[in-house]
Design a protein around this motif. Structure first.
Motif, mmCIF file in Angstrom:
data_model
loop_
_atom_site.group_PDB
_atom_site.id
_atom_site.type_symbol
_atom_site.label_atom_id
_atom_site.label_comp_id
_atom_site.label_asym_id
_atom_site.label_seq_id
_atom_site.Cartn_x
_atom_site.Cartn_y
_atom_site.Cartn_z
ATOM 1 N N HIS A 58 8.049 -28.017 -91.217
ATOM 2 C CA HIS A 58 8.759 -28.538 -89.945
ATOM 3 C C HIS A 58 7.604 -28.860 -88.858
ATOM 4 O O HIS A 58 7.576 -29.649 -88.154
ATOM 5 C CB HIS A 58 9.840 -27.520 -89.250
ATOM 6 C CG HIS A 58 10.331 -27.883 -88.190
ATOM 7 N ND1 HIS A 58 11.136 -28.904 -88.080
ATOM 8 C CD2 HIS A 58 10.077 -27.581 -86.723
ATOM 9 C CE1 HIS A 58 11.696 -29.213 -86.899
ATOM 10 N NE2 HIS A 58 10.834 -28.189 -86.041
ATOM 11 N N SER B 282 12.413 -25.802 -82.153
ATOM 12 C CA SER B 282 11.695 -26.890 -82.481
ATOM 13 C C SER B 282 10.570 -27.030 -81.702
ATOM 14 O O SER B 282 9.340 -27.555 -81.777
ATOM 15 C CB SER B 282 12.245 -28.457 -82.471
ATOM 16 O OG SER B 282 12.780 -28.446 -83.508
ATOM 17 N N ASN B 283 10.302 -26.412 -80.474
ATOM 18 C CA ASN B 283 9.455 -26.258 -79.398
ATOM 19 C C ASN B 283 8.653 -24.892 -79.406
ATOM 20 O O ASN B 283 7.714 -24.692 -78.485
ATOM 21 C CB ASN B 283 10.016 -26.350 -77.907
ATOM 22 C CG ASN B 283 10.901 -25.192 -77.491
ATOM 23 O OD1 ASN B 283 11.273 -24.213 -78.337
ATOM 24 N ND2 ASN B 283 11.143 -25.035 -76.239
#
Length: 82
Positions: free
Chosen positions: A79, A16-17
């Motif tokens: 996302h 996610s980063n």
């Protein structure tokens, strides 16, 4: 770290980063791990990293990524809101 595919023992996922990087995907199966860049414009993938992965396994995951290319890109955009 969303998982987007579980197929033939492979877990295909994003971190996610890493939304500031170009479109790419990570994959893991047992103690094998790899990362591939996806070029959306040319429908190509390039290996960025691999660990403890045999050539047959590399061919298998590349095939999986190609077969699900559009889905992976769609999930990436969703996302990371791109």
């Amino acid at each position: 770290m969303p998982t987007i595919l579980l197929i033939f023992g492979w877990r295909v996922f994003f971190y996610s980063n890493e939304g500031n990087e170009p479109v790419h995907v990570h994959a893991q199966k047992g103690d094998m791990e790899c990362k591939f860049w996806l070029n959306v414009d040319t429908f190509e993938i390039t290996e960025a990293f691999s660990y403890n992965i045999s050539q047959p396994s590399k061919r298998e995951i590349r095939k999986i990524i190609f077969e699900h290319f559009d889905y992976i890109v769609s999930e990436w955009k969703s996302h990371f809101k791109k």
